[in-house]
Design an enzyme around this catalytic site. Structure first.
Site, PDB file in Angstrom:
ATOM      1  N   HIS A 313       0.853  -1.184   0.000  1.00 47.83           N
ATOM      2  CA  HIS A 313       0.000   0.000   0.000  1.00 47.83           C
ATOM      3  C   HIS A 313       0.887   1.232   0.000  1.00 47.83           C
ATOM      4  O   HIS A 313       1.935   1.231   0.640  1.00 47.83           O
ATOM      5  CB  HIS A 313      -0.905   0.009   1.249  1.00 47.83           C
ATOM      6  CG  HIS A 313      -2.055   0.937   1.126  1.00 47.83           C
ATOM      7  ND1 HIS A 313      -1.942   2.273   1.401  1.00 47.83           N
ATOM      8  CD2 HIS A 313      -3.326   0.731   0.696  1.00 47.83           C
ATOM      9  CE1 HIS A 313      -3.108   2.848   1.179  1.00 47.83           C
ATOM     10  NE2 HIS A 313      -3.958   1.940   0.741  1.00 47.83           N
ATOM     11  N   ASP A 371      -8.030  -5.415   0.291  1.00 47.16           N
ATOM     12  CA  ASP A 371      -8.572  -6.078  -0.888  1.00 47.16           C
ATOM     13  C   ASP A 371      -8.233  -7.563  -0.940  1.00 47.16           C
ATOM     14  O   ASP A 371      -8.927  -8.338  -1.594  1.00 47.16           O
ATOM     15  CB  ASP A 371      -8.071  -5.389  -2.153  1.00 47.16           C
ATOM     16  CG  ASP A 371      -8.735  -4.042  -2.315  1.00 47.16           C
ATOM     17  OD1 ASP A 371      -9.849  -3.901  -1.793  1.00 47.16           O
ATOM     18  OD2 ASP A 371      -8.147  -3.147  -2.930  1.00 47.16           O
TER      19      ASP A 371
HETATM   20  N1  ACO Z   1       4.234  -7.429  -4.874  1.00 45.50           N
HETATM   21  C1  ACO Z   1       5.573  -7.435  -5.000  1.00 45.50           C
HETATM   22  N2  ACO Z   1       6.367  -6.386  -4.784  1.00 45.50           N
HETATM   23  C2  ACO Z   1       5.781  -5.253  -4.405  1.00 45.50           C
HETATM   24  C3  ACO Z   1       4.374  -5.158  -4.243  1.00 45.50           C
HETATM   25  C4  ACO Z   1       3.607  -6.317  -4.491  1.00 45.50           C
HETATM   26  N3  ACO Z   1       2.270  -6.289  -4.333  1.00 45.50           N
HETATM   27  N4  ACO Z   1       4.053  -3.900  -3.864  1.00 45.50           N
HETATM   28  C5  ACO Z   1       5.217  -3.222  -3.791  1.00 45.50           C
HETATM   29  N5  ACO Z   1       6.262  -4.032  -4.113  1.00 45.50           N
HETATM   30  C6  ACO Z   1       7.692  -3.681  -4.079  1.00 45.50           C
HETATM   31  C7  ACO Z   1       8.068  -2.774  -5.240  1.00 45.50           C
HETATM   32  O1  ACO Z   1       8.477  -3.516  -6.355  1.00 45.50           O
HETATM   33  C8  ACO Z   1       9.193  -1.969  -4.610  1.00 45.50           C
HETATM   34  O2  ACO Z   1      10.358  -2.800  -4.591  1.00 45.50           O
HETATM   35  P1  ACO Z   1      11.843  -2.151  -4.733  1.00 45.50           P
HETATM   36  O3  ACO Z   1      11.975  -1.224  -3.569  1.00 45.50           O
HETATM   37  O4  ACO Z   1      12.737  -3.323  -4.703  1.00 45.50           O
HETATM   38  O5  ACO Z   1      11.830  -1.441  -6.060  1.00 45.50           O
HETATM   39  C9  ACO Z   1       8.760  -1.788  -3.157  1.00 45.50           C
HETATM   40  O6  ACO Z   1       7.916  -2.925  -2.881  1.00 45.50           O
HETATM   41  C10 ACO Z   1       8.010  -0.493  -2.886  1.00 45.50           C
HETATM   42  O7  ACO Z   1       6.838  -0.473  -3.685  1.00 45.50           O
HETATM   43  P2  ACO Z   1       6.312   0.742  -4.559  1.00 45.50           P
HETATM   44  O8  ACO Z   1       5.782   0.218  -5.855  1.00 45.50           O
HETATM   45  O9  ACO Z   1       7.316   1.829  -4.574  1.00 45.50           O
HETATM   46  O10 ACO Z   1       5.105   1.222  -3.664  1.00 45.50           O
HETATM   47  P3  ACO Z   1       3.957   2.178  -4.122  1.00 45.50           P
HETATM   48  O11 ACO Z   1       3.560   2.921  -2.917  1.00 45.50           O
HETATM   49  O12 ACO Z   1       4.304   2.961  -5.326  1.00 45.50           O
HETATM   50  O13 ACO Z   1       2.819   1.136  -4.574  1.00 45.50           O
HETATM   51  C11 ACO Z   1       0.910  -0.228  -4.610  1.00 45.50           C
HETATM   52  C12 ACO Z   1       1.750   0.765  -3.801  1.00 45.50           C
HETATM   53  C13 ACO Z   1       0.546   0.339  -5.979  1.00 45.50           C
HETATM   54  C14 ACO Z   1      -0.408  -0.490  -3.846  1.00 45.50           C
HETATM   55  C15 ACO Z   1       1.708  -1.541  -4.761  1.00 45.50           C
HETATM   56  O14 ACO Z   1       2.037  -2.064  -3.492  1.00 45.50           O
HETATM   57  C16 ACO Z   1       0.956  -2.596  -5.586  1.00 45.50           C
HETATM   58  O15 ACO Z   1       0.954  -2.527  -6.802  1.00 45.50           O
HETATM   59  N6  ACO Z   1       0.290  -3.592  -4.902  1.00 45.50           N
HETATM   60  C17 ACO Z   1      -0.482  -4.575  -5.592  1.00 45.50           C
HETATM   61  C18 ACO Z   1      -1.810  -3.981  -6.031  1.00 45.50           C
HETATM   62  C19 ACO Z   1      -2.758  -3.787  -4.886  1.00 45.50           C
HETATM   63  O16 ACO Z   1      -2.991  -4.689  -4.073  1.00 45.50           O
HETATM   64  N7  ACO Z   1      -3.355  -2.577  -4.821  1.00 45.50           N
HETATM   65  C20 ACO Z   1      -4.359  -2.238  -3.825  1.00 45.50           C
HETATM   66  C21 ACO Z   1      -3.990  -1.031  -3.045  1.00 45.50           C
HETATM   67  S1  ACO Z   1      -5.109  -0.847  -1.747  1.00 45.50           S
HETATM   68  C22 ACO Z   1      -6.471  -0.070  -2.372  1.00 45.50           C
HETATM   69  O17 ACO Z   1      -6.501   0.556  -3.413  1.00 45.50           O
HETATM   70  C23 ACO Z   1      -7.688  -0.241  -1.533  1.00 45.50           C
END
Ligand code: ACO
Length: 436
Positions: A313, A371
């Site tokens: 998140h 979710d």
């Molecule tokens: N699976 C694997 N790796 C992940 C995930 C994931 N679900 N989420 C984040 N990471 C990793 C990224 O690759 C990044 O790794 P790095 O530091 O080695 O490059 C690190 O964790 C930080 O993640 P960011 O992408 O920078 O975090 P951001 O805040 O931009 O993204 C997001 C948040 C979009 C929710 C992301 O975690 C994601 O895509 N999750 C899956 C989709 C999801 O479940 N979304 C629902 C959000 S909740 C809602 O809307 C109610």
């Protein structure tokens, strides 16, 4: 906003004059640096794609502390609201700032209940869609179309219009989502029944048919009500910011909420619950629990572009408090329906366990988000996967409206208009087509 005694000073290494920037204190949370005069005084913009460090507004509605895993609606912890209040009380709170007393609640419930039917013409509009259209495509259209059906509540600058538009949207969203579902499966629409609760009425409109009455199960109705409460608002997320930005042009509330629905659809936002279930189905098809190890390897591989949907998140770097509550509901619903041994649910629980212990997820503070569990609960209740995000939209509608109305009532509000750092071609002449 309370001004702070502290000022931030911005200085430049090229000798340009430095600038003092005012700081404001919120009631809780980080202070903000006011950069509104920055461009006028320095000729420079700030650069913050994705709004990682930018507050786009001040708000009194929802507060999140992502590090602590805290979520407050109007100051009340989500853990207390989810257990002690129902969704319509939470709607009243988000819209009005205080929880209702008994008579206020009765009046609000009666107003919402009396607006649950939609204009009969809307079914003809719905008929124009293909039956296999995605429910979010249909919902974007239906909510946008409300501005064509309810002309008398489209003036965003009129507080009475805003109030009636709010009631209409909250009341009619369940009816529209259920109609979108019935249309897909080719069943007749079920009209709302006013002696049921908000969540019970929605479930009946979804699952009753003219041949068989649907008797809402209390545990499932409570679960649905909790899904609504947990999704009701979440401060300045992508869809809420979209609603604010869209509404800042003075467009009508239905159009602004339709923009929120469109934004919510994306898999990085509200579409995650659907994407999460589809991910579970894929893993199951490819071998189920035995396949989890390979799948996690893929998730960790930066070149694979595979994410563990339902994890991570932008704001919560600790356990999402909504996920904790939804996890409880998930076990309650699976128990009620005798589904604890269903292979898909076992797979989800195993995946959760492995990811929570894995160094990759631990180091990045990636926890299951709401979710992850809400998808499992909805599937157990019998809601088809493509409808999950539409139900999220239904629940979030009140948050969108509360935020939109807060913005419009703020005397300082302006049309939202971000700036850019331009890195494209500089001015050049168009050559005649034969010379290009
Ligand atoms: N699976 C694997 N790796 C992940 C995930 C994931 N679900 N989420 C984040 N990471 C990793 C990224 O690759 C990044 O790794 P790095 O530091 O080695 O490059 C690190 O964790 C930080 O993640 P960011 O992408 O920078 O975090 P951001 O805040 O931009 O993204 C997001 C948040 C979009 C929710 C992301 O975690 C994601 O895509 N999750 C899956 C989709 C999801 O479940 N979304 C629902 C959000 S909740 C809602 O809307 C109610």
């Amino acid at each position: 906003m309370t001004p702070s005694d502290v000022k931030a000073t911005l200085s430049f290494s090229d000798g340009s004059p430095s600038m003092d920037l005012p700081l404001y204190k919120g009631s809780i949370g980080p202070d903000v640096i006011d950069i509104r005069k920055l461009y006028a005084q320095t000729g420079k913009f700030t650069y913050d794609p994705g709004f990682l460090s930018t507050a786009s507004c001040n708000s009194t509605i929802t507060y999140i502390d992502g590090d602590k895993g805290e979520l407050l609606y109007r100051g009340y912890p989500i853990e207390q609201l989810a257990v002690q209040c129902d969704y319509l009380e939470v709607c009243y709170l988000l819209l009005n700032g205080e929880l209702p007393n008994e008579s206020q609640k009765a009046e609000f419930v009666s107003r919402v209940t009396n607006h649950t039917m939609v204009n009969e013409q809307m079914q003809f509009f719905l008929r124009g869609f293909r039956r296999d259209a995605h429910p979010m495509a249909v919902m974007t259209g239906l909510v946008g179309a409300m501005s064509a059906f309810y002309h008398d509540s489209t003036d965003i600058n009129n507080p009475e219009h805003r109030e009636i538009a709010a009631i209409r949207l909250i009341a009619k969203m369940p009816t529209l989502v259920a109609m979108a579902y019935k249309y897909t499966v080719g069943q007749p629409y079920v009209y709302p029944k006013n002696d049921l609760s908000y969540a019970g009425n929605f479930m009946r409109m979804m699952f009753a048919t003219p041949c068989e009455e649907y008797k809402p199960n209390d545990v499932l109705v409570r679960a649905m009500d909790r899904i609504f409460t947990l999704h009701a608002d979440h401060e300045q997320n992508a869809s809420t910011s979209t609603v604010r930005l869209c509404g800042s042009s003075g467009t009508n509330p239905f159009a602004a909420i339709a923009a929120g629905v469109a934004c919510l659809w994306g898999p990085a936002h509200g579409g995650a619950n659907e994407a999460c279930l589809n991910m579970l189905y894929d893993i199951q098809k490819q071998g189920g629990v035995a396949r989890i190890g390979d799948f996690i390897k893929q998730v960790k591989d930066k070149n694979s572009n595979v994410k563990l949907m339902g994890f991570g998140h932008r704001v919560y770097k600790n356990y999402d408090p909504r996920a904790k509550l939804m996890r409880e509901t998930c076990h309650e619903v699976l128990g009620e329906l005798g589904l604890q041994n269903d292979p898909l649910f076992k797979l989800a629980m195993e995946l959760e366990k492995i990811a929570l212990e894995d160094e990759y997820f631990v180091a990045r503070k990636l926890y299951p988000n709401v979710d992850f569990y809400s998808g499992i609960v909805q599937r157990a209740i019998g809601i088809p996967v493509p409808l999950f995000t539409a139900i999220f939209a239904l629940a979030r509608t009140v948050g969108w409206i509360a935020q939109l109305n807060e913005m419009i009532s703020d005397p300082e509000y302006k049309i939202g208009r971000p700036r850019q750092l331009f890195v494209g071609a500089t001015a050049r002449d168009v050559k005649p087509i034969g010379q290009r």
